[in-house]
Design a protein around this motif. Structure first.
Motif, PDB file in Angstrom:
ATOM      1  N   ILE A  69      -8.850  65.546  14.968  1.00  0.00           N
ATOM      2  CA  ILE A  69      -9.795  65.722  13.848  1.00  0.00           C
ATOM      3  C   ILE A  69      -9.200  66.327  12.744  1.00  0.00           C
ATOM      4  CG2 ILE A  69     -11.751  66.776  13.209  1.00  0.00           C
ATOM      5  CD1 ILE A  69     -12.494  67.399  16.247  1.00  0.00           C
ATOM      6  N   GLY A  70      -8.943  65.411  11.774  1.00  0.00           N
ATOM      7  CA  GLY A  70      -8.254  65.800  10.588  1.00  0.00           C
ATOM      8  C   GLY A  70      -9.021  67.035   9.813  1.00  0.00           C
ATOM      9  N   GLN A  71      -8.399  67.243   8.464  1.00  0.00           N
ATOM     10  CA  GLN A  71      -9.138  68.193   7.813  1.00  0.00           C
ATOM     11  C   GLN A  71     -10.627  67.783   7.294  1.00  0.00           C
ATOM     12  OE1 GLN A  71      -8.203  71.159   6.488  1.00  0.00           O
ATOM     13  NE2 GLN A  71      -5.974  71.226   6.562  1.00  0.00           N
ATOM     14  N   ILE A  72     -11.581  68.638   7.470  1.00  0.00           N
ATOM     15  CA  ILE A  72     -12.963  68.301   7.031  1.00  0.00           C
ATOM     16  C   ILE A  72     -13.450  68.947   5.692  1.00  0.00           C
ATOM     17  CG2 ILE A  72     -13.513  67.535   9.446  1.00  0.00           C
ATOM     18  CD1 ILE A  72     -15.230  70.008   9.620  1.00  0.00           C
ATOM     19  N   THR A  73     -13.998  68.304   4.979  1.00  0.00           N
ATOM     20  CA  THR A  73     -14.519  68.897   3.680  1.00  0.00           C
ATOM     21  C   THR A  73     -15.850  68.874   3.668  1.00  0.00           C
ATOM     22  OG1 THR A  73     -14.413  66.633   2.600  1.00  0.00           O
ATOM     23  CG2 THR A  73     -12.251  68.071   2.414  1.00  0.00           C
ATOM     24  N   GLN A  74     -16.521  68.501   4.723  1.00  0.00           N
ATOM     25  CA  GLN A  74     -18.093  68.596   4.681  1.00  0.00           C
ATOM     26  C   GLN A  74     -18.632  69.039   6.136  1.00  0.00           C
ATOM     27  OE1 GLN A  74     -18.405  64.594   3.377  1.00  0.00           O
ATOM     28  NE2 GLN A  74     -18.409  63.820   5.366  1.00  0.00           N
ATOM     29  N   PRO A  75     -19.683  69.213   6.166  1.00  0.00           N
ATOM     30  CA  PRO A  75     -20.012  69.822   7.923  1.00  0.00           C
ATOM     31  C   PRO A  75     -20.069  68.806   8.719  1.00  0.00           C
ATOM     32  CG  PRO A  75     -22.000  69.704   6.352  1.00  0.00           C
ATOM     33  CD  PRO A  75     -20.732  69.597   5.445  1.00  0.00           C
ATOM     34  N   PHE A  76     -19.647  68.771   9.854  1.00  0.00           N
ATOM     35  CA  PHE A  76     -19.880  67.910  11.067  1.00  0.00           C
ATOM     36  C   PHE A  76     -21.062  68.521  12.087  1.00  0.00           C
ATOM     37  CE2 PHE A  76     -15.708  65.257  11.887  1.00  0.00           C
ATOM     38  CZ  PHE A  76     -15.656  64.971  10.849  1.00  0.00           C
ATOM     39  N   PHE A  77     -21.773  67.490  12.427  1.00  0.00           N
ATOM     40  CA  PHE A  77     -22.795  67.830  13.174  1.00  0.00           C
ATOM     41  C   PHE A  77     -22.474  67.345  14.659  1.00  0.00           C
ATOM     42  CE2 PHE A  77     -24.541  68.437   9.407  1.00  0.00           C
ATOM     43  CZ  PHE A  77     -25.444  69.534   9.489  1.00  0.00           C
ATOM     44  N   ILE A  78     -22.341  68.167  15.762  1.00  0.00           N
ATOM     45  CA  ILE A  78     -21.893  67.630  17.117  1.00  0.00           C
ATOM     46  C   ILE A  78     -23.062  68.005  18.093  1.00  0.00           C
ATOM     47  CG2 ILE A  78     -19.658  67.250  16.556  1.00  0.00           C
ATOM     48  CD1 ILE A  78     -19.448  70.118  18.367  1.00  0.00           C
ATOM     49  N   PRO A 103       0.286  59.127   6.637  1.00  0.00           N
ATOM     50  CA  PRO A 103       0.023  60.263   5.709  1.00  0.00           C
ATOM     51  C   PRO A 103      -1.182  61.247   6.692  1.00  0.00           C
ATOM     52  CG  PRO A 103       0.341  58.310   4.526  1.00  0.00           C
ATOM     53  CD  PRO A 103       0.457  57.919   6.130  1.00  0.00           C
ATOM     54  N   ILE A 104      -1.150  62.330   6.269  1.00  0.00           N
ATOM     55  CA  ILE A 104      -1.989  63.239   7.009  1.00  0.00           C
ATOM     56  C   ILE A 104      -3.297  63.092   6.279  1.00  0.00           C
ATOM     57  CG2 ILE A 104      -1.558  65.441   5.607  1.00  0.00           C
ATOM     58  CD1 ILE A 104      -1.667  65.327   9.349  1.00  0.00           C
ATOM     59  N   LYS A 105      -3.252  62.925   5.016  1.00  0.00           N
ATOM     60  CA  LYS A 105      -4.695  62.513   4.390  1.00  0.00           C
ATOM     61  C   LYS A 105      -5.603  61.654   4.929  1.00  0.00           C
ATOM     62  CE  LYS A 105      -2.892  59.910   0.556  1.00  0.00           C
ATOM     63  NZ  LYS A 105      -2.615  59.966  -0.775  1.00  0.00           N
ATOM     64  N   GLU A 106      -4.916  60.591   5.648  1.00  0.00           N
ATOM     65  CA  GLU A 106      -5.777  59.515   6.135  1.00  0.00           C
ATOM     66  C   GLU A 106      -6.461  59.935   7.656  1.00  0.00           C
ATOM     67  OE1 GLU A 106      -3.345  56.312   7.246  1.00  0.00           O
ATOM     68  OE2 GLU A 106      -2.439  55.957   5.066  1.00  0.00           O
ATOM     69  N   VAL A 199      -0.780  68.668   4.157  1.00  0.00           N
ATOM     70  CA  VAL A 199      -2.107  69.289   4.565  1.00  0.00           C
ATOM     71  C   VAL A 199      -3.362  68.361   4.720  1.00  0.00           C
ATOM     72  CG1 VAL A 199      -3.627  71.271   3.819  1.00  0.00           C
ATOM     73  CG2 VAL A 199      -1.204  71.484   3.421  1.00  0.00           C
ATOM     74  N   GLY A 200      -3.215  67.631   3.697  1.00  0.00           N
ATOM     75  CA  GLY A 200      -4.229  66.652   3.586  1.00  0.00           C
ATOM     76  C   GLY A 200      -5.545  66.884   2.923  1.00  0.00           C
ATOM     77  N   ILE A 201      -5.520  67.795   2.192  1.00  0.00           N
ATOM     78  CA  ILE A 201      -6.318  68.383   1.004  1.00  0.00           C
ATOM     79  C   ILE A 201      -5.955  69.047   0.092  1.00  0.00           C
ATOM     80  CG2 ILE A 201      -8.537  68.265   2.425  1.00  0.00           C
ATOM     81  CD1 ILE A 201      -8.251  71.321   2.695  1.00  0.00           C
ATOM     82  N   SER A 202      -6.168  69.233  -1.157  1.00  0.00           N
ATOM     83  CA  SER A 202      -5.560  70.005  -2.347  1.00  0.00           C
ATOM     84  C   SER A 202      -5.662  71.437  -2.252  1.00  0.00           C
ATOM     85  CB  SER A 202      -6.354  69.567  -3.418  1.00  0.00           C
ATOM     86  OG  SER A 202      -7.737  70.177  -3.747  1.00  0.00           O
ATOM     87  N   PRO A 203      -4.635  72.105  -2.575  1.00  0.00           N
ATOM     88  CA  PRO A 203      -4.378  73.562  -2.572  1.00  0.00           C
ATOM     89  C   PRO A 203      -5.861  74.310  -2.963  1.00  0.00           C
ATOM     90  CG  PRO A 203      -2.915  72.685  -4.439  1.00  0.00           C
ATOM     91  CD  PRO A 203      -3.491  71.528  -3.377  1.00  0.00           C
ATOM     92  N   LYS A 204      -6.329  73.608  -4.021  1.00  0.00           N
ATOM     93  CA  LYS A 204      -7.615  74.283  -4.738  1.00  0.00           C
ATOM     94  C   LYS A 204      -8.802  74.254  -3.363  1.00  0.00           C
ATOM     95  CE  LYS A 204     -11.077  74.001  -8.390  1.00  0.00           C
ATOM     96  NZ  LYS A 204     -11.354  73.504  -9.975  1.00  0.00           N
ATOM     97  N   ARG A 205      -8.826  73.011  -2.904  1.00  0.00           N
ATOM     98  CA  ARG A 205      -9.831  72.888  -1.846  1.00  0.00           C
ATOM     99  C   ARG A 205      -9.774  73.563  -0.736  1.00  0.00           C
ATOM    100  NH1 ARG A 205     -14.923  70.659  -0.696  1.00  0.00           N
ATOM    101  NH2 ARG A 205     -14.488  69.144  -2.182  1.00  0.00           N
TER     102      ARG A 205
END
Length: 273
Positions: A69-78, A103-106, A199-205
């Motif tokens: 499971i890569g970087q998540i930028t929104q909630p997941f519901f399981i 690439p990790i961002k993928e 990392v897969g996301i920006s430092p700000k994020r």
């Protein structure tokens, strides 16, 4: 509900934050759970019954039984379908990129079967060993042998990326990226490229995620009296800024969050983190 964390071998401690296991008996009816961004990437093995991950209010997929499971930028519901028995590896934000070539961002905001990231036969063999292992200790040995065999040169852990992440974590995401790069646009662009790769996301994020995590832990474990206190102690500009970021990353507002039975699992995890 039994959640446990275990520490990695010293050779992998700079890349792996912890191993964790979760077991929930089938007779315990676990409601749909909200998983919020935490800045980490995880490799997980589902040893029990299937787990649904909702892609909308009504539609869902069945998660792969061996996945990253890569970087998540929104909630997941399981939502479990029965007996929950999971074993997972939680990597530091920069950790997992050292084991793969793509690439990790993928990997962001989705589950990727490990067979898509490693040699298919090796991935299948690893999965079978994990499934058939008699206990967690043996599973850890198996996965550590596998990861050590895939580890690229340890020098690929970029010092600038690591020091930036350390700063963001220690300051609960409150340090601006401009301060870290000393207001030099060239340094900032270079740092953002490195974060995208490792990392897969920006430092700000990532800073925004760390700040939210600090606020969530305070809400769930310390039960502060009001949102203003949380915003102040988590170093948001003001309450409005806190609520805006909170809703963006969790999908709900802070008051609803506190009474949300979808946070049972997250509350348990934060209590052990």
């Amino acid at each position: 509900m039994n959640y446990q964390t275990l520490q990695p071998h010293a050779d992998l401690a700079s890349l792996i934050k912890c191993y964790w296991t979760l077991e929930i008996p089938a007779q315990m009816e676990a409601p749909k759970q909200r998983i919020v961004p935490d800045g980490c990437i995880e490799m997980a093995f589902i040893l029990g019954d299937d787990i649904k991950r909702y892609t909308s209010d009504t539609n869902f997929i069945i998660q792969p039984r061996a996945m990253v499971i890569g970087q998540i930028t929104q909630p997941f519901f399981i939502e479990p379908t029965g007996h929950v028995n999971s074993f997972a590896i939680r990597f530091y934000p920069y950790g997992f990129a050292n084991f793969i070539k793509i690439p990790i961002k993928e990997l962001a905001n989705k589950e990727t079967p490990i067979s898509a990231l490693f040699d298919k036969k090796e991935a299948e063999a690893l999965t079978q060993k994990i499934v058939n292992a008699p206990n967690t200790g043996v599973r850890i040995t198996i996965v550590e042998d596998f990861l050590l065999s895939k580890l690229k040169d340890a020098s690929t852990i970029d010092r600038i990326v690591k020091s930036t992440i350390d700063t963001l974590f220690l300051t609960k995401g409150s340090t601006s990226i401009d301060v870290i790069v000393k207001d030099q646009s060239t340094r900032r662009r270079n740092l953002e490229r490195k974060f995208s790769k490792q990392v897969g996301i920006s430092p700000k994020r990532l800073g925004k995620v760390f700040r939210l995590q600090a606020a969530l832990k305070m809400m769930l474990l310390k039960h502060p009296e009001n949102l203003t206190q949380i915003a102040y102690e988590s170093e948001y500009y003001d309450q409005a800024h806190f609520i805006k970021d909170f809703k963006e990353l969790t999908g709900t507002n802070p008051k609803e969050f506190l009474s949300d039975d979808q946070m049972i699992l997250s509350s348990l995890i934060y209590s052990k983190d």
